[in-house]
Design a protein around this motif. Structure first.
Motif, PDB file in Angstrom:
ATOM      1  N   GLU B 100      72.329 -45.766 -25.362  1.00  0.00           N
ATOM      2  CA  GLU B 100      72.440 -47.235 -25.287  1.00  0.00           C
ATOM      3  C   GLU B 100      71.116 -47.927 -25.563  1.00  0.00           C
ATOM      4  OE1 GLU B 100      73.989 -48.065 -21.425  1.00  0.00           O
ATOM      5  OE2 GLU B 100      76.008 -47.377 -21.951  1.00  0.00           O
ATOM      6  N   ARG B 101      70.022 -47.228 -25.415  1.00  0.00           N
ATOM      7  CA  ARG B 101      68.704 -47.881 -25.548  1.00  0.00           C
ATOM      8  C   ARG B 101      68.372 -48.181 -26.999  1.00  0.00           C
ATOM      9  NH1 ARG B 101      64.208 -45.485 -21.589  1.00  0.00           N
ATOM     10  NH2 ARG B 101      62.960 -46.595 -23.139  1.00  0.00           N
ATOM     11  N   LYS B 102      68.165 -49.437 -27.275  1.00  0.00           N
ATOM     12  CA  LYS B 102      67.909 -49.864 -28.647  1.00  0.00           C
ATOM     13  C   LYS B 102      66.529 -49.427 -29.124  1.00  0.00           C
ATOM     14  CE  LYS B 102      71.776 -52.178 -28.902  1.00  0.00           C
ATOM     15  NZ  LYS B 102      72.897 -51.272 -29.190  1.00  0.00           N
ATOM     16  N   ASP B 103      65.611 -49.190 -28.185  1.00  0.00           N
ATOM     17  CA  ASP B 103      64.240 -48.865 -28.585  1.00  0.00           C
ATOM     18  C   ASP B 103      64.082 -47.387 -28.966  1.00  0.00           C
ATOM     19  OD1 ASP B 103      64.801 -48.322 -25.833  1.00  0.00           O
ATOM     20  OD2 ASP B 103      62.672 -47.875 -25.554  1.00  0.00           O
ATOM     21  N   LYS B 128      71.251 -43.301 -33.911  1.00  0.00           N
ATOM     22  CA  LYS B 128      70.073 -42.441 -33.697  1.00  0.00           C
ATOM     23  C   LYS B 128      70.067 -41.301 -34.715  1.00  0.00           C
ATOM     24  CE  LYS B 128      69.860 -44.739 -29.787  1.00  0.00           C
ATOM     25  NZ  LYS B 128      69.216 -46.070 -29.862  1.00  0.00           N
TER      26      LYS B 128
END
Lengths: 180, 442
Positions: B100-103, B128
């Motif tokens: 879920e982490r966009k970074d 990813k």
């Protein structure tokens, strides 16, 4: 309950090898188990339920797997194999044994096991295993059972059933390309 | 959410270090949709950090560590902090939170085998890039799902088949492909037996382990300490034994040597095995396999255990490897993963003008595992297919899976590689896929 018929000498030999044999002898017994076929399943499952040594449990387990996969291949024994597995699910005390029988039922191609599997979709402990067995079964009856259960379900369980139904339509070309 | 440390290109190039081996990070990345910008750093999430998984951890650019075992998290985090005291990766038990982490730009997957496909597909869907450990997958269908997802979502997916980045394997490939041993007709693999174990009693799940998450898509079963860590490999549902584990390395290297990645004909497979009956481990610890590739008139055998051959008379042979037989000569190749050795005649071989060359990713050193990672980093930059692209991993892993299916059925099977289907064999075709426990799906 019907009494067992006298033990077939070949089944007796198989059980002896699995109970008391060395690893090599057990493996020979496992390899030969499909020749004996369905008549050995009941005795092997009893041995699995009342094992005294790990070798007895594992040997019986492997032999059953071979018999079932072989029985479902030849077709001739499919009904009898399914009947034995259904009995095992009904009678086994161990949750593990019941799960294993459900897994093996999934390899049947006919619809004979479907009513029993469909009934287990309401069983809180075994419903996932029943769903997975129905998912593998290619019959229309299996799909129909999944759809029926889907209609009366909600939440994550409905979503699981929905996936099992939809998966039947997904080809290798498209698998992995859909978000569920 | 903890603040993740985003290191600069300069920092990465100057001082990046993975746990164990220093990393060289891509020399530049162009900013476009779904990929890191030129002056950005590649930010990693590491999922499954035991075994090979921990060797992939980039201490200086690691935003997330994810594992279902608290003890593993603790030991890897300690190691990361030793290498980079400023590192502050967020800890997760559920990989979906990492995705879920966009970074986070890219993830490494070092989990047991039954997770590889689900995680790779979901990671691709989340945008990813992926480095997933071998074996590529558990079933034929899972492999197709991984490739389809990589292509649809335009992700760089590298499989940990380091033989594809090993100079010795490439030397062997160039020698064989340029006729060094004549027309190849046979390949003979040898490999030690699977590790054997004791009967493991069912016990309560230890508090450091999330067993349900460990099981994931796999059929439910009680916990025994023999599954985790490492020994999952000796169980059919989670590992399949060395044939699917090292087998993926071995057969991927073979496909490189024989230029067999795109083989699209029939493959006939027979396999026999012996199981250990005094332990729950159900993958055969001894196994013999024969693959026939009729379109190329090549037969491949796997013997576990088998008779090892040295690369030089009088020398000790490698633990595992293969002998390639042609109509004029033969060639021995030990290993085929990060470590490999071949015979001098191949090592000193110079490809003649106009001859066939293989492409080995350029690097500053000769460590195949490190080269394989660098290749992935660079492909994240260039968006090219990596050396161990998921399709290459899938194709070679298919051969391992076919062996397992032939063993389970106890008979010869015939597989059409152009369709990924067994020929007129509904029973075998039911083993192309494995139903998954919900909510996991591909």
């Amino acid at each position: 309950m019907q009494p067992d018929s006298p033990l077939d000498p070949a089944v007796r030999d198989l059980l002896y090898q699995i109970k008391f044999g060395t690893n090599v002898q057990r493996n020979e017994a496992i390899d030969s188990a499909p020749i004996l076929g369905v008549k050995a399943i009941r005795h092997l499952s009893r041995l699995m339920a009342a094992w005294k040594t790990p070798g007895q449990f594992r040997g019986a387990h492997e032999a059953i797997k071979r018999i079932v996969l072989n029985g479902y291949r030849t077709g001739g024994e499919e009904s009898a194999v399914t009947a034995e597995l259904l009995k095992l699910i009904e009678s086994a005390q161990s949750e593990n044994l019941r799960r294993e029988a459900l897994y093996l039922l999934g390899f049947a191609s006919s619809a004979e096991s479907v009513p029993a599997l469909a009934a287990l979709l309401d069983d809180q402990v075994l419903r996932e295993d029943a769903r997975m067995a129905l998912e593998r079964n290619a019959s229309r009856e299996a799909e129909s059972a999944l759809r029926t259960a889907q209609r009366r379900s909600d939440g994550p369980w409905r979503s699981a059933l929905d996936y099992s139904v939809r998966r039947r339509r997904v080809s290798l070309k498209d698998v992995g390309t859909r978000r569920y | 959410m903890a603040t993740e440390k985003r290191v600069t290109r300069r920092q990465l190039l100057g001082g990046a270090a993975a746990v164990g081996i220093p990393y060289i990070i891509p020399s530049g990345v162009l900013a476009q949709n779904g990929r890191p910008g030129a002056n950005d750093r590649i930010v990693f999430g590491h999922i499954g950090i035991g075994g090979m998984g921990q060797s992939h951890v980039v201490a200086d650019s690691c935003a997330a560590l994810c594992d279902v075992d608290d003890n593993k998290i603790k030991s890897v985090l300690d190691n990361v902090k030793k290498r980079n005291p400023n590192a502050n990766p967020t800890i997760y038990k559920d990989f979906r939170q990492v995705l879920e982490r966009k970074d986070i730009d890219a993830v490494t997957i070092g989990t047991p085998d039954h997770w590889h496909a689900v995680m790779t597909v979901m990671a691709c869907q989340a945008g990813k890039d992926v480095y997933s450990e071998k074996p590529t997958m558990r079933t034929i269908e899972e492999g197709r799902a991984m490739v389809n997802a990589a292509r649809k979502y335009k992700r760089v997916v590298q499989i940990g088949i380091q033989g594809r980045s090993n100079s010795e394997v490439h030397k062997a490939a160039e020698y064989v492909r340029n006729g060094g041993i004549g027309k190849v007709n046979k390949v003979v693999f040898w490999h030690p037996m699977n590790f054997q174990g004791q009967w493991a009693p069912e016990i309560p799940v230890p508090s450091n382990l999330d067993w349900e998450m460990w099981l994931g898509p796999m059929r439910s079963r009680p916990y025994t300490p023999d599954y985790h860590p490492f020994n999952f490999r000796w169980y059919m549902d989670s590992g399949g034994g060395f044939i699917r584990d090292r087998g993926n390395h071995a057969l991927s290297s073979m496909n490189l040597v024989l230029d067999n990645d795109n083989y699209n004909g029939l493959i006939n497979v027979e396999a026999v095995g012996t199981v250990q009956t005094d332990s729950q481990r159900d993958a055969p610890y001894m196994m013999d396999v024969i693959w026939e590739f009729p379109k190329r008139d090549i037969t491949v055998t796997w013997s576990q255990p088998g008779v090892a051959k040295p690369v030089k008379a009088g020398e000790k042979p490698g633990e595992w490897g293969a002998t390639y037989y042609g109509d004029r000569d033969s060639l021995v190749l030990f290993g085929g993963d990060g470590g490999a050795t071949t015979e001098e005649k191949a090592r000193s071989f110079q490809v003649p003008s106009g001859g066939e060359r293989t492409h080995l990713h350029p690097t500053s050193h000769n460590d195949a595992t490190q080269r394989h990672r660098e290749n992935w980093f660079d492909c994240i930059k260039t968006r090219e297919r990596p050396a161990g692209d998921v399709e290459i991993g899938r194709r070679s892993c298919n051969l391992c899976i076919l062996a397992v299916i032939a063993y389970r059925l106890g008979r010869k099977v015939s597989f059409d590689a152009s369709k990924d289907q067994f020929v007129n064999d509904s029973e075998a075709n039911r083993l192309l896929s494995e139903p998954m426990r919900s909510p996991w799906r591909i």
